[in-house]
Design an enzyme around this catalytic site. Structure first.
Site, short mmCIF file in Angstrom:
data_model
loop_
_atom_site.label_atom_id
_atom_site.label_comp_id
_atom_site.label_asym_id
_atom_site.label_seq_id
_atom_site.Cartn_x
_atom_site.Cartn_y
_atom_site.Cartn_z
N CYS A 61 -12.01 -7.08 15.35
CA CYS A 61 -10.57 -7.40 14.26
C CYS A 61 -11.27 -6.41 12.71
O CYS A 61 -12.47 -6.57 12.63
CB CYS A 61 -10.65 -8.78 14.22
N ASP A 113 -6.96 5.41 10.36
CA ASP A 113 -7.35 4.26 8.56
C ASP A 113 -8.12 4.58 7.90
O ASP A 113 -9.78 3.82 7.93
CB ASP A 113 -6.69 2.62 9.01
N ARG A 136 -9.29 -7.52 10.32
CA ARG A 136 -9.14 -8.90 9.04
C ARG A 136 -10.50 -10.20 9.48
O ARG A 136 -10.06 -10.70 9.49
CB ARG A 136 -7.85 -8.94 8.90
N ASP A 186 -12.22 0.54 12.76
CA ASP A 186 -12.35 0.75 10.75
C ASP A 186 -13.91 0.60 11.28
O ASP A 186 -14.72 -0.42 11.61
CB ASP A 186 -10.91 -0.76 10.67
N ARG A 223 0.89 -0.69 -0.43
CA ARG A 223 0.27 -0.07 0.48
C ARG A 223 0.56 1.35 0.25
O ARG A 223 0.66 2.42 -0.32
CB ARG A 223 -1.13 -0.06 1.02
N TYR A 224 2.07 0.86 1.04
CA TYR A 224 2.79 2.25 0.91
C TYR A 224 4.09 1.87 0.41
O TYR A 224 4.66 1.20 0.65
CB TYR A 224 3.17 2.29 2.17
N ARG A 234 7.35 -0.25 2.05
CA ARG A 234 6.93 -1.11 2.95
C ARG A 234 5.86 -1.60 2.81
O ARG A 234 5.47 -1.22 2.09
CB ARG A 234 6.94 -0.85 4.64
N CYS A 252 -10.45 -11.42 18.29
CA CYS A 252 -10.93 -10.13 18.73
C CYS A 252 -12.27 -9.81 18.17
O CYS A 252 -11.84 -10.06 16.98
CB CYS A 252 -9.91 -9.01 18.43
N CYS A 300 -5.23 -16.94 15.05
CA CYS A 300 -4.97 -16.17 15.83
C CYS A 300 -5.37 -17.14 17.25
O CYS A 300 -6.16 -17.95 17.53
CB CYS A 300 -5.72 -14.97 16.19
N LYS A 355 -3.51 5.65 6.45
CA LYS A 355 -3.52 6.21 7.55
C LYS A 355 -3.32 7.78 8.00
O LYS A 355 -2.00 7.78 7.38
CB LYS A 355 -2.34 5.36 8.48
C1 LIG Z 1 -0.56 0.13 8.82
C2 LIG Z 1 -0.09 -0.23 7.56
C3 LIG Z 1 1.28 -0.33 7.03
C4 LIG Z 1 2.48 0.01 7.92
O1 LIG Z 1 2.38 1.39 8.60
P1 LIG Z 1 3.60 2.70 9.50
O2 LIG Z 1 2.48 3.34 9.50
O3 LIG Z 1 4.44 2.37 8.76
O4 LIG Z 1 3.42 1.60 10.94
C5 LIG Z 1 1.66 -0.20 5.92
N1 LIG Z 1 1.23 -1.39 5.23
C6 LIG Z 1 0.60 -1.62 5.59
C7 LIG Z 1 -1.11 -2.16 4.57
C8 LIG Z 1 -0.58 -0.49 6.38
O5 LIG Z 1 -2.03 -1.02 6.73
S1 SF4 Z 2 -7.14 -7.81 15.32
FE1 SF4 Z 2 -7.58 -9.45 14.03
S2 SF4 Z 2 -5.56 -10.37 13.60
FE2 SF4 Z 2 -5.57 -9.37 15.11
S3 SF4 Z 2 -5.20 -9.98 17.04
FE3 SF4 Z 2 -7.28 -9.95 17.07
S4 SF4 Z 2 -8.38 -11.12 15.17
FE4 SF4 Z 2 -6.09 -11.45 14.93
#
Ligand SMILES: *Cc1c(COP(=O)(O)O)cnc(C)c1O
Ligand code: SF4
Length: 420
Positions: A131, A329, A133, A292, A111-112, A115, A128, A124, A336
């Site tokens: 979550c 986000d 995801r 989110d 995405r960025y 990284r 949570c 997991c 972010k």
């Molecule tokens: C949050 C995130 C990151 C890391 O972002 P930082 O601001 O460097 O912590 C990298 N890729 C994705 C897809 C993210 O959601």
């Molecule tokens: S937030 Fe989602 S991915 Fe992270 S530990 Fe909890 S359930 Fe697992």
């Protein structure tokens, strides 16, 4: 602690409790498991409905942190399914960060520019309720295949601009040390990768996972950073603090990513206690996330004003090391966005008016004859950004596909010379 959570005699008593494999194998995975541990569980039928829709798992350890069998209890609220998860207003999405759209190869989110995020398992220790995801975590508890790992590593090799790889999921520390090492070694084999970050909630939900065997493995791949996920001071138990200390002693810098959750930590004094407890445990509060817009999580969301108010409260009261960055986000894959109270009150070419946390207004005199070094900075992979506008390198950024622009494109090019 409810006795039903404790290991039976067959499992060698307390040593089983301290064995992460026992904790993982004995997770509460169904409403029947929950009722066995908590016969007084309120609204069991409603809990069942929610658990039919979204995965349920709680380690006996994390379940033992429930102090009151009610959604008023922060740990209960994060772990026990709620019928409110079925509430589904139209602005919620399965994948609001549009991670699936930013996956050049399966499991790798780029995405960025510099990284990338590598999803290595869908399991997991605890699912949570909040979550992000939720669409994938726990649906099927699979881990990355050799084929996907090979493709992800090939992508990293072809993209030397990626310097930071975040190993995430699911929770990477639910994998065996051996299979996790296979992933880490593969990522470490890419020369352009500087740092490996691991996102894990096991120090919170299954702290016995942090074993000497695991830390010995991790330290062979330095620089390795770990970000964990504490949301409430009740989670900072002696066992959790010990797990953090073991990681820190292995030379791993620790960060924490909290999520701001209604009825859990949407209170400045709770976040203050959490952040103080984290730095005491050698964990740097890194992000405080706005919850989110994920399907199934609406009942835990707060207004943005709640987070801004918390940031206002923390500044000046807490060590700067203990203050996280509050980020949203943005839905639609906006990424972010840090959000702060406003500290710049006004500005002129000679003075900027700032306010501090106490409400004191100060006039900050700007230096005379300052000539900015406009050569610094290069265009990032996003092309022109707001920084390019601020630096005067670009005149404007125009959103694409606006009806007004289409109208302008259709217009005949006749100059306006006044009305007839
Ligand atoms: C949050 C995130 C990151 C890391 O972002 P930082 O601001 O460097 O912590 C990298 N890729 C994705 C897809 C993210 O959601
Ligand atoms: S937030 Fe989602 S991915 Fe992270 S530990 Fe909890 S359930 Fe697992």
């Amino acid at each position: 602690m409810p006795t039903a959570l404790r290991p039976g005699r067959k499992s060698r008593g307390s040593s089983a409790w301290d064995d992460w494999r026992w904790q993982f194998r004995n997770r509460l995975r169904s409403i029947e498991d929950l009722l066995r541990a908590f016969p007084e569980l309120p609204a069991a039928d409603e809990v069942r409905q929610a658990a039919d829709r979204f995965p349920l798992a709680i380690t006996p350890y994390y379940a033992s942190l429930i102090r009151e069998l009610s959604p008023q209890d922060p740990v209960f609220r994060m772990a026990i399914p709620s019928v409110d998860e079925l509430y589904n207003p139209p602005f919620l999405r399965e994948d609001p960060l549009e991670e699936d759209h930013d996956m050049p190869v399966p499991g790798l989110v780029h995405r960025y520019g510099d990284r990338a995020l590598l999803l290595v398992t869908m399991a997991c220790a605890m699912y949570c309720r909040h979550c992000t995801r939720k669409r994938v975590a726990g649906g099927r508890e699979t881990t990355i295949s050799d084929r996907s790992l090979t493709r992800a590593v090939a992508y990293l090799r072809e993209h030397p601009e990626i310097h930071d790889v975040i190993i995430s999921g699911g929770d990477p520390f639910t994998m065996t040390t051996k299979s996790l090492e296979r992933v880490i070694a593969a990522v470490r084999s890419v020369p352009s990768v500087d740092i490996i970050r691991i996102g894990t909630r096991t120090p919170v939900t299954m702290p016995m996972r942090i074993t000497p065997e695991l830390t010995e493995m991790l330290r062979r791949y330095h620089p390795v950073w770990v970000n964990t996920h504490f949301n409430h001071p009740n989670e900072l138990t002696p066992a959790a603090v010990r797990a953090c200390a073991m990681l820190a002693d292995a030379g791993i810098p620790l960060g924490n990513q909290s999520v701001l959750l209604r009825g859990v930590n949407d209170d400045p004094t709770i976040i203050e206690r959490l952040c103080r407890g984290l730095v005491r445990s050698r964990v740097r509060p890194y992000y405080l996330f706005q919850c989110d817009l994920v399907r199934g999580v609406e009942h835990l969301r707060t207004p943005l004003s709640c987070g801004i108010e918390i940031m206002e409260y923390l500044r000046g009261r807490l060590s700067g090391l203990a203050i996280p960055t509050y980020v949203v986000d943005a839905p639609g894959g906006g990424g972010k966005i840090p959000v702060l109270p406003n500290y710049v009150v006004s500005t002129s070419p000679t003075h900027t008016v700032l306010r501090n946390f106490e409400g004191m207004l100060v006039s900050y005199p700007e230096p005379e004859g300052y000539a900015p070094q406009r050569s610094r900075g290069t265009k990032g992979e996003s092309g022109a950004t707001v920084w390019d506008l601020a630096a005067g390198k670009q005149g404007r950024i125009v959103p694409q596909a606006m009806p007004r622009h289409e109208r302008r494109d259709r217009r005949e090019d006749i100059p306006f010379t006044g009305l007839d």
